[in-house]
Design an enzyme around this catalytic site. Structure first.
Site, short mmCIF file in Angstrom:
data_model
loop_
_atom_site.label_atom_id
_atom_site.label_comp_id
_atom_site.label_asym_id
_atom_site.label_seq_id
_atom_site.Cartn_x
_atom_site.Cartn_y
_atom_site.Cartn_z
N ASP A 52 0.82 -1.22 0.00
CA ASP A 52 0.00 0.00 0.00
C ASP A 52 0.85 1.27 0.00
OD1 ASP A 52 -2.22 -1.72 0.38
OD2 ASP A 52 -2.04 -1.57 2.56
N GLU A 102 -11.16 0.25 -3.60
CA GLU A 102 -10.29 0.86 -2.58
C GLU A 102 -9.16 1.62 -3.26
OE1 GLU A 102 -9.14 -2.57 -0.32
OE2 GLU A 102 -8.11 -3.50 -1.98
O1 FUB Z 1 -3.48 -3.33 3.36
C1 FUB Z 1 -4.82 -3.41 3.74
C2 FUB Z 1 -5.71 -3.01 2.61
O2 FUB Z 1 -5.42 -3.81 1.48
C3 FUB Z 1 -5.53 -1.60 2.10
O3 FUB Z 1 -6.11 -0.65 2.92
C4 FUB Z 1 -6.17 -1.73 0.77
O4 FUB Z 1 -5.91 -0.69 -0.12
C5 FUB Z 1 -5.61 -3.06 0.29
O5 FUB Z 1 -4.39 -2.93 -0.33
#
Ligand code: FUB
Length: 464
Positions: A49, A222
Site C-alpha cells: 500500500d 479501494e
Molecule cells: O493493506 C490493507 C488493505 O489492502 C488496504 O487498505 C487496501 O488498499 C488493500 O491494499
C-alpha cells in the site's frame, strides 16, 4: 459504527488461473526473470500500500508494514506500523525502518494501514487508515519522522458530516492531494461505487473544512489516489474483484466534481492475485506508479495474501489526456543518475539482496543484520570516475567474516576480499582496506562470507 474489511479470497480464482498460466509460460520460455528480478524494490521485508512523497530530490514511499501480519494460513491484516523507503535514483532504495507505529504514536488507533504523505510549510503529514474504521493523521518535521498524532483522535470518522450514509463503506485508504492554489483535498473510502469521498482540509492539514463530498466511481473497491497533469485531475483507484482489481481512473477539470470514467491505468500485477494499491507520482518529469504484488512470499512458498512487496513502473499520459496502460516489468525503470561511492552510503541502501535483514542501528538509521555465508547486496550503477579507488571503508560490528567486492556479475572474481574483525554486536568500528583501482560505472556486489550464523552487522561503506 464499526466497518469491517474482509477480503473475499474466493473471488480471486480467475486471477489465480491467469497468473499460474503466465508463470507456466515463463518457465516454458526459460525466462527466470522473476527469480533474478530487481523488483520488488525492497525484497528483504514485506511492505504494501505505498504512498509517495517527492521531497528535496528524493522519493519517499510510506508503506503498510506486512511484517506486522502473522505468518501462516490463519493470518490477517494487523498492520500497526508504517515503514519508509526512499531513493534518489529509483534503483537503489534505502530502508528507513518504522517511522510511525500505533498505539505508541496515536493512542486511539489500534491499526495503521495504507498511508499517504503530504507536505506543507516544512512539515510532513501522514494520513493512515485505522483498519477500515476511520482515518488518522500524524505529523513530523522531516520525512523520516518521528511522526506523532497531533489531534488525539480520528481526523475523519463515520460521524464526520458527509461520510454517511454509505453501504458497507470501508473508511480507509486516504490520499491527500494539494492543488496548485494550495487547497488540500483528502480522498478516501472503499467497497462500493458510491463510497468514494473527498473532503477539504484546512491549511493546518490536521482539520477538515466542511463536509465530505460523495463521488461515484465504476467498480470502486479501494486505494483512492489523485494526481494532476496538464490541468486534468485523475482520480485512480483499485477496481473490485469482478473487474479484476485493476487500477482504473476517472478524470475531470475539477478536483471535487465532474469526473467521468477514463479507463485503465494498469492491470492486475503479475504474481499478485489479490488486492492492488497504487501511488502515482512524477519525479524528474517521469510518471511512476508504485504498487504491490506478492512475488517474494510466492517464491518462498509462504501464504502470500498478507505478505506483499513494493514494485515500481513508469507510465505515460497520451496527448488526448487519456493514460496509456502501464506495462508491469521486473526491471523497466531507468536509473536516474549514478551513485557516488566516495560519499558514505548506508548499507541498507541497495538494489537487490539475498538473505539479509535490517534492524534499528544504535548509530541512528538502520543496519544490515542476519548476515550469513553467501548473502549479498547489489548496489546498481556506481560511478567510480576516472581517477579511481584506493581504499574501501566499512563500518561493521559482530563476530567477523569477509566482505567480497565483486563488480557487475556475482559470478565474477572478487576484486577485493576485506576481512571483518570480531567485535561485540552494535559495537561499531570502521575498517579500512587497501584495494586496487576501480574506474568507470559498475554494479557493485558486496558478498558476505564466513562461518556460522550472524557473521556481522554492517552500517555503512565508502570508497576513497
Ligand atoms: O493493506 C490493507 C488493505 O489492502 C488496504 O487498505 C487496501 O488498499 C488493500 O491494499
Amino acid at each position: 459504527m464499526r466497518v469491517p474489511y474482509d477480503l473475499k479470497k474466493n473471488n480471486y480464482l480467475r486471477m489465480k488461473i491467469i497468473n499460474r498460466l503466465s508463470i507456466i509460460l515463463l518457465l516454458f520460455l526459460g525466462v527466470s526473470q522473476y527469480v533474478s528480478a530487481d523488483y520488488p524494490i525492497a525484497s528483504h521485508r514485506y511492505l504494501a500500500d505505498p504512498g509517495a512523497l517527492v521531497y528535496n530530490g528524493r522519493v519517499y514511499l510510506y508503506c503498510s508494514n506486512d511484517d506486522d501480519n502473522p505468518s501462516g494460513e490463519r493470518s490477517s491484516y494487523e498492520m500497526h506500523s508504517i515503514v519508509c523507503i526512499s531513493s534518489s535514483d529509483m534503483k537503489n532504495w534505502t530502508d528507513h525502518g518504522v517511522v510511525f507505529q500505533v498505539p505508541q504514536d496515536a493512542s486511539w488507533a489500534p491499526k495503521s494501514w495504507a498511508p499517504s504523505p503530504a507536505t506543507r510549510d516544512g512539515k510532513v503529514f501522514l494520513y493512515f487508515g485505522n483498519g477500515g474504521n476511520g482515518i488518522g493523521v500524524a505529523m513530523a518535521n522531516n520525512p523520516l519522522g518521528p511522526f506523532k498524532d497531533p489531534i488525539g483522535k480520528a481526523l475523519v470518522s463515520s460521524s464526520t458530516p458527509g461520510v454517511m450514509p454509505a453501504r458497507n463503506m470501508w473508511l480507509f485508504d486516504p490520499m491527500t492531494f494539494i492543488d496548485d492554489d494550495g487547497q488540500a483535498y483528502m480522498y478516501f473510502g472503499g467497497n462500493g461505487d458510491d463510497n468514494v469521498r473527498v473532503i477539504k482540509l484546512n491549511k493546518d492539514m490536521i482539520s477538515v473544512d466542511g463536509p465530505a463530498i460523495q463521488l461515484t466511481a465504476k467498480n470502486f473497491f479501494e486505494a483512492s489516489w489523485m494526481h494532476k497533469n496538464n490541468g486534468i485531475y485523475y482520480f485512480s483507484y483499485s477496481s473490485n474483484p469482478r473487474a479484476e482489481m485493476r487500477i482504473d481512473y476517472m478524470k475531470s477539470d475539477n478536483p471535487i466534481s465532474g469526473f467521468t470514467y477514463g479507463g485503465i491505468v494498469s492491470k492486475q500485477p503479475p504474481m499478485n492475485d489479490n488486492n492492488n494499491h497504487q501511488a502515482i507520482f512524477r519525479f524528474n518529469d517521469v510518471w511512476y506508479q508504485a504498487y504491490h504484488n506478492r512475488i517474494v512470499a510466492k517464491q518462498a512458498h509462504v501464504p502470500p495474501v498478507y505478505k506483499r512487496n513494493i514494485c515500481l513502473d513508469t507510465f505515460r499520459h497520451n496527448a488526448d489526456g487519456t493514460i496509456e496502460i502501464m506495462t508491469n516489468t521486473v526491471d523497466g525503470v531507468k536509473q536516474v543518475g549514478y551513485l557516488n561511492p566516495y560519499q558514505r552510503t548506508e548499507a541498507e541502501t541497495f538494489n537487490a539482496q539475498s538473505g539479509i535483514k535490517t534492524e534499528v542501528c544504535v548509530n541512528g538509521g538502520m543496519n544490515l543484520c542476519n548476515i550469513e555465508n553467501g548473502d549479498w547486496i547489489k548496489i546498481k550503477g556506481v560511478d567510480f570516475g576516472k581517477t579511481g579507488t584506493k581504499s574501501f571503508s566499512a563500518c561493521v560490528a559482530g563476530n567477523g567474516g569477509t566482505i567480497e567486492i565483486i563488480l557487475d556479475n556475482p559470478a565474477n572474481k572478487p576484486i577485493a576480499t576485506c576481512k571483518v574483525t570480531n567485535s561485540e554486536i552494535q559495537k561499531w568500528h570502521t575498517e579500512i582496506y587497501k584495494i586496487s583501482k576501480i574506474t568507470g560505472v559498475h554494479d557493485v556486489f558486496l558478498k558476505f562470507t564466513g562461518k556460522g550464523a550472524n557473521l556481522f552487522n554492517f552500517d555503512w561503506w565508502k570508497f576513497s
